[in-house]
Design an enzyme around this catalytic site. Structure first.
Site, PDB file in Angstrom:
ATOM      1  N   GLU A  98      39.715  34.075  32.604  1.00 26.92           N
ATOM      2  CA  GLU A  98      39.141  34.823  33.575  1.00 26.92           C
ATOM      3  C   GLU A  98      38.773  33.435  34.774  1.00 26.92           C
ATOM      4  O   GLU A  98      39.015  33.844  35.596  1.00 26.92           O
ATOM      5  CB  GLU A  98      38.887  35.849  33.254  1.00 26.92           C
ATOM      6  CG  GLU A  98      39.626  36.881  32.623  1.00 26.92           C
ATOM      7  CD  GLU A  98      38.744  38.197  32.741  1.00 26.92           C
ATOM      8  OE1 GLU A  98      39.498  38.962  32.722  1.00 26.92           O
ATOM      9  OE2 GLU A  98      37.560  37.903  32.004  1.00 26.92           O
ATOM     10  N   LYS A 148      37.627  36.348  27.771  1.00 26.44           N
ATOM     11  CA  LYS A 148      36.894  35.549  28.901  1.00 26.44           C
ATOM     12  C   LYS A 148      37.213  34.376  29.042  1.00 26.44           C
ATOM     13  O   LYS A 148      36.324  34.206  30.977  1.00 26.44           O
ATOM     14  CB  LYS A 148      35.655  35.754  28.814  1.00 26.44           C
ATOM     15  CG  LYS A 148      34.780  37.404  28.774  1.00 26.44           C
ATOM     16  CD  LYS A 148      33.924  37.744  30.097  1.00 26.44           C
ATOM     17  CE  LYS A 148      34.759  38.955  29.973  1.00 26.44           C
ATOM     18  NZ  LYS A 148      35.941  39.830  30.007  1.00 26.44           N
ATOM     19  N   CYS A 193      41.527  46.071  47.343  1.00 28.17           N
ATOM     20  CA  CYS A 193      40.665  45.681  48.130  1.00 28.17           C
ATOM     21  C   CYS A 193      39.494  46.698  48.068  1.00 28.17           C
ATOM     22  O   CYS A 193      39.513  47.392  47.461  1.00 28.17           O
ATOM     23  CB  CYS A 193      41.476  45.800  49.445  1.00 28.17           C
ATOM     24  SG  CYS A 193      43.281  45.044  49.110  1.00 28.17           S
ATOM     25  N   TRP A 204      42.477  41.947  48.418  1.00 28.79           N
ATOM     26  CA  TRP A 204      43.416  41.080  47.554  1.00 28.79           C
ATOM     27  C   TRP A 204      44.965  40.378  47.672  1.00 28.79           C
ATOM     28  O   TRP A 204      45.358  42.139  48.298  1.00 28.79           O
ATOM     29  CB  TRP A 204      43.157  41.591  46.402  1.00 28.79           C
ATOM     30  CG  TRP A 204      43.626  40.986  44.742  1.00 28.79           C
ATOM     31  CD1 TRP A 204      42.785  39.786  44.496  1.00 28.79           C
ATOM     32  CD2 TRP A 204      45.177  41.421  44.321  1.00 28.79           C
ATOM     33  NE1 TRP A 204      43.189  39.779  43.443  1.00 28.79           N
ATOM     34  CE2 TRP A 204      44.510  40.237  43.482  1.00 28.79           C
ATOM     35  CE3 TRP A 204      46.139  42.148  44.887  1.00 28.79           C
ATOM     36  CZ2 TRP A 204      45.926  40.327  42.574  1.00 28.79           C
ATOM     37  CZ3 TRP A 204      47.173  41.952  43.686  1.00 28.79           C
ATOM     38  CH2 TRP A 204      46.554  40.880  42.698  1.00 28.79           C
ATOM     39  N   HIS A 218      52.304  30.810  11.577  1.00 29.56           N
ATOM     40  CA  HIS A 218      53.622  31.060  10.741  1.00 29.56           C
ATOM     41  C   HIS A 218      54.056  30.350  12.850  1.00 29.56           C
ATOM     42  O   HIS A 218      55.378  31.267  13.511  1.00 29.56           O
ATOM     43  CB  HIS A 218      53.657  32.363  11.174  1.00 29.56           C
ATOM     44  CG  HIS A 218      53.494  33.045  10.342  1.00 29.56           C
ATOM     45  ND1 HIS A 218      54.456  32.875   8.164  1.00 29.56           N
ATOM     46  CD2 HIS A 218      52.391  33.253   9.387  1.00 29.56           C
ATOM     47  CE1 HIS A 218      53.717  33.114   7.686  1.00 29.56           C
ATOM     48  NE2 HIS A 218      52.521  33.744   7.645  1.00 29.56           N
ATOM     49  N   GLU A 221      39.131  39.507  23.024  1.00 31.63           N
ATOM     50  CA  GLU A 221      38.378  39.591  24.777  1.00 31.63           C
ATOM     51  C   GLU A 221      37.618  37.801  24.627  1.00 31.63           C
ATOM     52  O   GLU A 221      36.679  37.387  25.501  1.00 31.63           O
ATOM     53  CB  GLU A 221      36.740  40.556  24.232  1.00 31.63           C
ATOM     54  CG  GLU A 221      36.391  40.827  25.306  1.00 31.63           C
ATOM     55  CD  GLU A 221      36.873  40.526  26.767  1.00 31.63           C
ATOM     56  OE1 GLU A 221      35.893  41.000  27.929  1.00 31.63           O
ATOM     57  OE2 GLU A 221      37.789  41.005  26.437  1.00 31.63           O
ATOM     58  N   ASN A 253      43.534  50.703  51.368  1.00 28.59           N
ATOM     59  CA  ASN A 253      43.161  49.548  49.848  1.00 28.59           C
ATOM     60  C   ASN A 253      44.324  50.395  49.231  1.00 28.59           C
ATOM     61  O   ASN A 253      45.108  52.097  49.069  1.00 28.59           O
ATOM     62  CB  ASN A 253      42.261  50.185  49.472  1.00 28.59           C
ATOM     63  CG  ASN A 253      42.339  49.600  47.740  1.00 28.59           C
ATOM     64  OD1 ASN A 253      43.173  48.368  47.677  1.00 28.59           O
ATOM     65  ND2 ASN A 253      41.777  50.124  46.964  1.00 28.59           N
ATOM     66  N   GLY A 254      45.105  50.428  48.626  1.00 30.29           N
ATOM     67  CA  GLY A 254      46.283  50.193  47.625  1.00 30.29           C
ATOM     68  C   GLY A 254      47.511  50.314  48.493  1.00 30.29           C
ATOM     69  O   GLY A 254      48.147  48.304  48.998  1.00 30.29           O
ATOM     70  N   ARG A 311      36.328  43.413  44.909  1.00 31.61           N
ATOM     71  CA  ARG A 311      37.529  43.769  44.627  1.00 31.61           C
ATOM     72  C   ARG A 311      38.805  43.189  45.741  1.00 31.61           C
ATOM     73  O   ARG A 311      39.774  43.006  45.702  1.00 31.61           O
ATOM     74  CB  ARG A 311      36.686  44.291  46.035  1.00 31.61           C
ATOM     75  CG  ARG A 311      36.742  46.429  44.806  1.00 31.61           C
ATOM     76  CD  ARG A 311      36.661  47.283  45.743  1.00 31.61           C
ATOM     77  NE  ARG A 311      36.212  48.469  44.695  1.00 31.61           N
ATOM     78  CZ  ARG A 311      36.781  49.293  44.696  1.00 31.61           C
ATOM     79  NH1 ARG A 311      38.048  48.783  44.112  1.00 31.61           N
ATOM     80  NH2 ARG A 311      36.661  50.527  43.717  1.00 31.61           N
ATOM     81  N   LYS A 344      38.349  43.395  40.975  1.00 30.85           N
ATOM     82  CA  LYS A 344      37.448  43.734  39.951  1.00 30.85           C
ATOM     83  C   LYS A 344      37.924  45.601  39.681  1.00 30.85           C
ATOM     84  O   LYS A 344      38.398  45.596  38.555  1.00 30.85           O
ATOM     85  CB  LYS A 344      36.088  44.469  40.582  1.00 30.85           C
ATOM     86  CG  LYS A 344      35.053  45.550  39.899  1.00 30.85           C
ATOM     87  CD  LYS A 344      35.020  44.324  38.176  1.00 30.85           C
ATOM     88  CE  LYS A 344      33.293  45.003  37.404  1.00 30.85           C
ATOM     89  NZ  LYS A 344      33.595  43.848  36.603  1.00 30.85           N
TER      90      LYS A 344
END
Length: 606
Positions: free
Chosen positions: A489, A486, A2, A74, A505, A482, A100-101, A27, A601
């Protein structure tokens, strides 16, 4: 995960808090809220959804307090809702808290407080904090002591801000979550990240785990967990405030993609020099130590882990040292072989990634040397590690990482060259050649950024797809990972990356007519092998987009040419068109590219 902001001074707190929340919305953006001290009482305004929803509250215009705290959420405990939004208050409405946490033992604390007659209005873990403060304050009638006793009861991670009509300032505390305090002129600021208050000050204090701060408009006091006064060092942050603005771009992500040439220059400046040895003054590592290393671990999460995979190739090829890349969230549970002959490198853009910090502590407890690669001065990971190498990418606001990734890759490749020079594992001419190409990366990226029309056209064709596959061999597979991340996301298109030779395979069963497969070829030595794999999917109806710096002619593929470069460095150039592809697909879908759903983030929870 957050964003939190606090203010105390002579100005109206409300607009400053809103401004800070908007800067921190990357965040968390499930809900947001503000608490102000107004005429001797606490006024709370909170809404579900984005920060702008608070501003629509008509009562906000009447809020005149100059002390306040704010939060953008969040969700971890409890669904996104107005009831679960912060700030939270105790039953007496005497204390307001943002946090936050994660409080891991909140259930038992909640039950304890219920037995003492307290009730709860939300599903959050945070609501136990103000009620615990009230419980202890009733017993001792001293807020600092009550706050400290509350903190001693909490298990988990936290950055906490508390206001009350009982005192004129803001109390703060942290444990394994980010928190910075900005010093102004007869006003002070608190935030979970520097960009939120960079408009107001460049002078910052960083709280250490277990410490308490008390901030008024005239002074900032610090206490240890024994409530003894301590002195913390003030640091000046030279980030340009404009670096945290969009600067004319539609989105932060696009701006940050175009900032990558400058970010790489900043990362390499003074560290990689032609016709001279590399210079990493923060690394006190000599030949005797490097020669006795049996293994290197690179530990990170998400995009940073993909940077680590590229770093593995560089360290093994340039230094001949066995290198293992592990996901930080798995590292502790894999029983890794760590001792004093192990070097552990930890990569985190924010420096606050909870899983990475926990892995770092494990490595240190087993006598390994630890190096942190981070973008944020004073972050938790940089205070824990033996050595720190900053990437100097500047503020990265978009949730999906771009310039932080290329800076991480450039940093770890530069370190690999530095180690190779110390160990004398490569011919000096070969090292100078790699350095020359490394320093030329910004100009090569500029060439890609100057020719985006082809990528924009390809994006139009893929926008309505529901699946895509990325393939490559060697370092090209690391690029594929990567690129695929992207796309997932920010566009919410399901995509997977595979080593090109692994398709047959199993995964090739998923290829249907018109399925898009994005191939990457940046190494001529294995070009033919990857082309053969692309032919296998083409014969099954796939449409192929190929990112390559090898001279290939194939009318059945859409080929995006990128500048030629050493295969060790290729991921930095080849990722640019893949970042742009994901960006333009998401824009075509009308999505918020800077704040993708369900993501934040700085991942400060495990």
């Amino acid at each position: 995960m957050c964003g939190i902001v606090g203010y105390i001074g002579n100005k109206k707190a409300n607009p400053i808090l809103i401004d800070g929340l908007l800067a921190l919305e990357y965040r968390g953006y499930d809900s947001a809220g503000i608490a102000l001290i107004d005429n001797g009482k606490i006024n709370v305004f909170k809404e579900k959804g984005r920060v702008k929803n608070i501003s629509l509250n008509n009562n906000m215009d009447t809020a005149t307090g100059n002390v306040g705290i704010a939060h953008t959420r969040w969700a971890t405990h409890g669904k996104p809702s107005q009831e679960n939004a912060h700030p939270h208050m105790d039953n007496s409405k005497m204390f307001a808290v943002v946090h936050n946490g994660i409080i891991e033992n909140y259930s038992e604390l909640r039950e304890f407080l219920k037995k003492k007659g307290y009730h709860f209005d939300s599903e959050t873990d945070t609501e136990v904090i103000p009620n615990l403060i009230h419980y202890y304050y009733q017993d001792c009638n001293n807020f600092l002591e009550a706050f400290n006793r509350t903190l001693n009861d909490l298990k988990g991670s936290y950055a906490i801000l508390v206001i009350s009509p009982l005192f004129e300032g803001v109390y703060v505390a942290k444990m394994a979550s980010p928190l910075v305090i900005g010093e102004g002129n007869n006003e002070n600021f608190i935030a979970s990240d520097i960009p939120a208050i960079l408009s107001y000050t460049k002078e910052f204090y960083f709280l250490n785990d277990g410490e308490i701060g008390y901030i008024t408009k005239q002074e900032i006091k610090f206490y240890n967990n024994k409530l003894e006064k301590i002195v913390n060092e003030k640091k000046v942050i030279e980030w340009d405030k404009n670096a945290a603005d969009k600067d004319g771009f539609d989105d932060y992500m696009l701006k940050e993609i175009y900032e990558q040439p400058r970010a790489i220059k900043e990362t390499l400046a003074g560290r990689v020099v032609l016709n001279n040895s590399c210079n990493f003054p923060d690394l006190e590592i000599d030949k005797n130590y490097l020669e006795k290393i049996k293994r290197v671990y690179i530990v990170a999460c998400g995009t940073a882990m993909h940077a680590g995979l590229v770093g593995k190739k560089a360290i093994e090829q340039l230094c001949n040292i066995t290198t293992i890349v592990d996901v930080a969230s798995e590292f502790r549970y894999n029983k890794p072989i760590i001792d004093d002959e192990t070097l552990c490198i930890f990569i985190s853009q924010s420096g606050e990634t909870a899983d990475t910090i926990a892995a770092l502590k494990l490595a240190k407890s087993n006598n390994a040397k630890t190096i942190a690669i981070s973008n944020v001065l004073g972050s938790s990971i940089t205070r824990e590690a033996d050595y720190v190498v900053y990437t100097h990418a500047g503020p990265e606001i978009a949730v999906a990482s771009t310039k932080a990734y290329v800076s991480q890759v450039a940093t770890i490749i530069g370190m690999a060259i530095y180690f190779a020079e110390i160990l004398d594992t490569l011919d000096k001419k070969e090292i100078e050649k790699i350095k020359t190409e490394l320093l030329d990366l910004p100009s090569k990226i500029d060439k890609v950024l100057d020719n985006t029309k082809e990528i924009i056209d390809i994006a139009k064709n893929i926008t309505n797809e529901t699946n895509a596959f990325y393939i490559g061999r060697g370092n090209d597979y690391n690029i594929a990972l990567e690129g695929s991340l992207k796309l997932k996301e920010i566009s919410y298109i399901h995509s997977e990356a595979y080593p090109a030779g692994e398709l047959k395979h199993g995964p090739i069963a998923l290829i249907e007519n018109d399925t898009y497969v994005i191939g990457i070829i940046t190494n001529s030595d294995i070009c033919e092998k990857t082309l053969s794999n692309l032919e296998e999917v083409k014969t099954r109806g796939a449409k192929i987009v190929l990112i390559s710096n090898v001279d290939i002619v194939n009318e059945d593929m859409i080929i995006v040419n990128i500048p030629q470069i050493n295969s060790i460095l290729a991921p930095i150039v080849a990722i640019i068109p893949l970042q742009l592809l994901a960006y333009y697909i998401a824009k075509n879908k009308g999505l918020d590219v800077d704040k993708p759903r369900n993501l934040a983030k700085s991942v400060t929870v495990e």
